[in-house]
Design a protein around this motif. Structure first.
Motif, PDB file in Angstrom:
ATOM      1  N   LEU A 155       5.184   2.550  -7.369  1.00 20.54           N
ATOM      2  CA  LEU A 155       6.230   2.045  -8.273  1.00 20.54           C
ATOM      3  C   LEU A 155       7.461   2.960  -8.244  1.00 20.54           C
ATOM      4  O   LEU A 155       8.601   2.493  -8.131  1.00 20.54           O
ATOM      5  CB  LEU A 155       5.650   1.966  -9.700  1.00 20.54           C
ATOM      6  CG  LEU A 155       6.554   1.403 -10.784  1.00 20.54           C
ATOM      7  CD1 LEU A 155       6.844  -0.074 -10.533  1.00 20.54           C
ATOM      8  CD2 LEU A 155       5.911   1.584 -12.170  1.00 20.54           C
ATOM      9  N   TYR A 156       7.217   4.249  -8.307  1.00 21.81           N
ATOM     10  CA  TYR A 156       8.305   5.239  -8.298  1.00 21.81           C
ATOM     11  C   TYR A 156       9.116   5.128  -7.000  1.00 21.81           C
ATOM     12  O   TYR A 156      10.348   5.130  -7.011  1.00 21.81           O
ATOM     13  CB  TYR A 156       7.679   6.631  -8.444  1.00 21.81           C
ATOM     14  CG  TYR A 156       8.649   7.776  -8.548  1.00 21.81           C
ATOM     15  CD1 TYR A 156       9.347   8.008  -9.731  1.00 21.81           C
ATOM     16  CD2 TYR A 156       8.849   8.644  -7.480  1.00 21.81           C
ATOM     17  CE1 TYR A 156      10.226   9.077  -9.828  1.00 21.81           C
ATOM     18  CE2 TYR A 156       9.722   9.719  -7.577  1.00 21.81           C
ATOM     19  CZ  TYR A 156      10.403   9.928  -8.761  1.00 21.81           C
ATOM     20  OH  TYR A 156      11.274  10.977  -8.858  1.00 21.81           O
ATOM     21  N   SER A 157       8.408   4.999  -5.885  1.00 19.26           N
ATOM     22  CA  SER A 157       9.077   4.887  -4.584  1.00 19.26           C
ATOM     23  C   SER A 157       9.905   3.607  -4.494  1.00 19.26           C
ATOM     24  O   SER A 157      11.024   3.614  -3.961  1.00 19.26           O
ATOM     25  CB  SER A 157       8.040   4.888  -3.454  1.00 19.26           C
ATOM     26  OG  SER A 157       7.288   6.072  -3.468  1.00 19.26           O
ATOM     27  N   LEU A 158       9.361   2.493  -5.011  1.00 11.79           N
ATOM     28  CA  LEU A 158      10.095   1.220  -4.973  1.00 11.79           C
ATOM     29  C   LEU A 158      11.392   1.339  -5.776  1.00 11.79           C
ATOM     30  O   LEU A 158      12.445   0.854  -5.355  1.00 11.79           O
ATOM     31  CB  LEU A 158       9.234   0.086  -5.545  1.00 11.79           C
ATOM     32  CG  LEU A 158       8.063  -0.380  -4.686  1.00 11.79           C
ATOM     33  CD1 LEU A 158       7.190  -1.371  -5.449  1.00 11.79           C
ATOM     34  CD2 LEU A 158       8.570  -0.999  -3.393  1.00 11.79           C
ATOM     35  N   LEU A 167      15.937  -7.014 -11.398  1.00  9.83           N
ATOM     36  CA  LEU A 167      14.478  -7.168 -11.507  1.00  9.83           C
ATOM     37  C   LEU A 167      14.168  -8.166 -12.612  1.00  9.83           C
ATOM     38  O   LEU A 167      14.682  -8.043 -13.734  1.00  9.83           O
ATOM     39  CB  LEU A 167      13.828  -5.811 -11.810  1.00  9.83           C
ATOM     40  CG  LEU A 167      12.295  -5.773 -11.844  1.00  9.83           C
ATOM     41  CD1 LEU A 167      11.704  -6.124 -10.476  1.00  9.83           C
ATOM     42  CD2 LEU A 167      11.802  -4.377 -12.266  1.00  9.83           C
ATOM     43  N   HIS A 168      13.329  -9.146 -12.280  1.00  8.80           N
ATOM     44  CA  HIS A 168      12.936 -10.150 -13.266  1.00  8.80           C
ATOM     45  C   HIS A 168      11.482 -10.526 -13.018  1.00  8.80           C
ATOM     46  O   HIS A 168      11.154 -11.196 -12.042  1.00  8.80           O
ATOM     47  CB  HIS A 168      13.840 -11.388 -13.150  1.00  8.80           C
ATOM     48  CG  HIS A 168      13.562 -12.385 -14.234  1.00  8.80           C
ATOM     49  ND1 HIS A 168      13.995 -13.692 -14.173  1.00  8.80           N
ATOM     50  CD2 HIS A 168      12.902 -12.269 -15.409  1.00  8.80           C
ATOM     51  CE1 HIS A 168      13.596 -14.332 -15.263  1.00  8.80           C
ATOM     52  NE2 HIS A 168      12.934 -13.484 -16.034  1.00  8.80           N
ATOM     53  N   ILE A 211       7.380  -6.781  -7.195  1.00 15.84           N
ATOM     54  CA  ILE A 211       8.483  -5.826  -7.395  1.00 15.84           C
ATOM     55  C   ILE A 211       9.110  -5.470  -6.041  1.00 15.84           C
ATOM     56  O   ILE A 211      10.337  -5.421  -5.899  1.00 15.84           O
ATOM     57  CB  ILE A 211       7.981  -4.563  -8.123  1.00 15.84           C
ATOM     58  CG1 ILE A 211       7.500  -4.916  -9.540  1.00 15.84           C
ATOM     59  CG2 ILE A 211       9.081  -3.500  -8.204  1.00 15.84           C
ATOM     60  CD1 ILE A 211       6.754  -3.789 -10.243  1.00 15.84           C
ATOM     61  N   ALA A 212       8.269  -5.248  -5.033  1.00 18.28           N
ATOM     62  CA  ALA A 212       8.781  -4.894  -3.700  1.00 18.28           C
ATOM     63  C   ALA A 212       9.659  -6.016  -3.132  1.00 18.28           C
ATOM     64  O   ALA A 212      10.700  -5.765  -2.521  1.00 18.28           O
ATOM     65  CB  ALA A 212       7.620  -4.595  -2.760  1.00 18.28           C
ATOM     66  N   PRO A 217      12.930  -2.264  -0.854  1.00 14.06           N
ATOM     67  CA  PRO A 217      13.140  -0.839  -0.569  1.00 14.06           C
ATOM     68  C   PRO A 217      13.669  -0.610   0.839  1.00 14.06           C
ATOM     69  O   PRO A 217      13.300  -1.320   1.776  1.00 14.06           O
ATOM     70  CB  PRO A 217      11.749  -0.236  -0.741  1.00 14.06           C
ATOM     71  CG  PRO A 217      10.813  -1.381  -0.574  1.00 14.06           C
ATOM     72  CD  PRO A 217      11.530  -2.594  -1.113  1.00 14.06           C
ATOM     73  N   LEU A 218      14.545   0.383   0.973  1.00 19.53           N
ATOM     74  CA  LEU A 218      15.127   0.716   2.266  1.00 19.53           C
ATOM     75  C   LEU A 218      14.109   1.398   3.172  1.00 19.53           C
ATOM     76  O   LEU A 218      14.191   1.308   4.383  1.00 19.53           O
ATOM     77  CB  LEU A 218      16.326   1.648   2.067  1.00 19.53           C
ATOM     78  CG  LEU A 218      17.487   1.043   1.274  1.00 19.53           C
ATOM     79  CD1 LEU A 218      18.462   2.119   0.844  1.00 19.53           C
ATOM     80  CD2 LEU A 218      18.190  -0.017   2.118  1.00 19.53           C
ATOM     81  N   ARG A 219      13.191   2.124   2.569  1.00 18.92           N
ATOM     82  CA  ARG A 219      12.164   2.816   3.347  1.00 18.92           C
ATOM     83  C   ARG A 219      10.870   2.830   2.570  1.00 18.92           C
ATOM     84  O   ARG A 219      10.867   2.758   1.342  1.00 18.92           O
ATOM     85  CB  ARG A 219      12.575   4.274   3.595  1.00 18.92           C
ATOM     86  CG  ARG A 219      13.500   4.456   4.767  1.00 18.92           C
ATOM     87  CD  ARG A 219      13.434   5.883   5.287  1.00 18.92           C
ATOM     88  NE  ARG A 219      13.989   6.849   4.361  1.00 18.92           N
ATOM     89  CZ  ARG A 219      13.419   8.019   4.089  1.00 18.92           C
ATOM     90  NH1 ARG A 219      12.250   8.330   4.630  1.00 18.92           N
ATOM     91  NH2 ARG A 219      13.985   8.861   3.271  1.00 18.92           N
TER      92      ARG A 219
END
Ligand SMILES: [Zn+2]
Length: 355
Positions: A155-158, A167-168, A211-212, A217-219
């Motif tokens: 979650l933190y990384s995302l 975000l919805h 979420i993803a 996410p870029l990476r």
């Protein structure tokens, strides 16, 4: 090389002022010798079991929630301090003392790690070996099998590596929210962490996938969790680190059906037997959460100890092997001597009214 710093990393609220004042008073108590005098005068005894999660460097800061991380430079100072000024014993030694009815002297410390972060192998283990300190590593075995990060770090990384800010999550009653605002981002992150903590592995995967898809996410983070091959290497290179278990899928055993708790604990023992040809003896409850069903599941799996999270108690001869209290290791050096002295938390409670 990638540019490893994201422009909008999550930040957490600094320590409250009252907490800062208390920490300063506790440091003063240790430095002035009052803590040591308290230990002598009261005849305090008992061991402190320290709980660590990730041991991190700068690159890890993008991927591991800092609330569950101790920087490797701080860890090195903490271990040097323990080697010089404290008596570090293994969990087995502590349990033998308790079984024999004796209380360890103040300043006795046991070192434990939860979950199975790669940094325990790559960063912490060489330091432990240098100072000849034993430790116990509790593995969430399903995460090791899948080489899967802790859900909180996923979650933190995302959040940190996101390319989209909207975000919805209708099913979770979250949003629509614009994460470009740092306060929104922090609040949404903490709300989702609360939602994911008691969830099953399947529910967690579903929410994190959603979420993803939205945050794009870029990476992806590098592997944050040990593989079984790395655990085998760790055991060869660092025999002072004992392997324990921490369920298979790191679920809250107090939020599931009793039968699920039995299966989660038994599966983690079976995984270690299969992967390492080893019968694990020690368990730690995910999130430190235990109830009578979870405790029974641990005993049914023939494990000989189980750790909870409870900063309030030193482990002495009255210690319950299936409810061993642990203290989350501080992420700085300041409070470390006081926390491991035997004076914490009682001296602080008596003098300041708070721990
Ligand atoms: Zn854990």
């Amino acid at each position: 090389m990638h540019d490893t710093t994201f422009s909008r990393p999550l930040t957490f609220a600094p320590m409250r002022l009252r907490r800062q004042v208390l920490a300063a008073l506790q440091c003063g108590m240790a430095l002035s010798g009052i803590g040591a005098a308290y230990v002598r005068m009261r005849g305090v005894s008992g061991a402190v079991i320290l709980m660590y999660h990730g041991i991190t460097d700068r690159e890890d800061e993008n991927w591991i929630d800092p609330r569950f991380a101790v920087p490797v430079s701080v860890f090195e100072r903490q271990m040097r301090f323990l080697a010089r000024h404290r008596r570090v014993i293994s969990l087995d030694e502590l349990l033998s003392l308790i079984a024999a009815g004796s209380s360890p002297p103040p300043g006795t410390v046991v070192i434990t790690f939860d979950d199975g972060y790669r940094g325990v192998f790559t960063k912490a283990a060489p330091i432990l070996k240098r100072y000849n300190l034993p430790a116990t590593l509790y593995l969430a075995t399903g995460q090791v099998t899948r080489v899967e990060a802790q859900w909180i770090d996923t979650l933190y990384s995302l959040f940190n590596a996101r390319s989209c800010d909207l975000l919805h999550l209708a099913e979770e009653n979250l949003g629509p929210v614009n994460l470009a605002d740092p306060g929104n981002a922090r609040a949404s992150y903490l709300a989702l962490a609360d939602r994911l903590l008691p969830a099953s592995q399947g529910q967690r995967e579903k929410i994190l996938t959603e979420i993803a898809q939205q945050l794009r996410p870029l990476r992806a983070p590098p592997p944050l969790t040990l593989s079984w091959e790395e655990v085998r290497q760790l055991r060869r290179l660092f025999p002072g680190i004992e392997i324990g278990v921490h369920t298979r899928d790191h679920i809250d055993l107090t939020a599931c059906e009793p039968q699920v708790a039995v299966e989660e604990v038994a599966a983690s023992v079976a995984d270690v037997r299969q992967a390492l040809d080893l019968v694990p003896k020690h368990f730690s409850f995910p999130y430190g959460r235990s109830n009578s069903a979870a405790r029974s599941a641990v005993i049914a799996a023939n494990l000989s100890s189980a750790a909870v999270t409870d900063p309030a108690v030193l482990v002495d001869s009255d210690g319950d092997p299936y409810a061993m209290p642990r203290l989350s290791a501080p992420s700085s050096m300041a409070l470390f001597p006081f926390y491991t002295s035997g004076a914490y938390p009682q001296a602080s409670l008596e003098v300041f009214g708070r721990a």
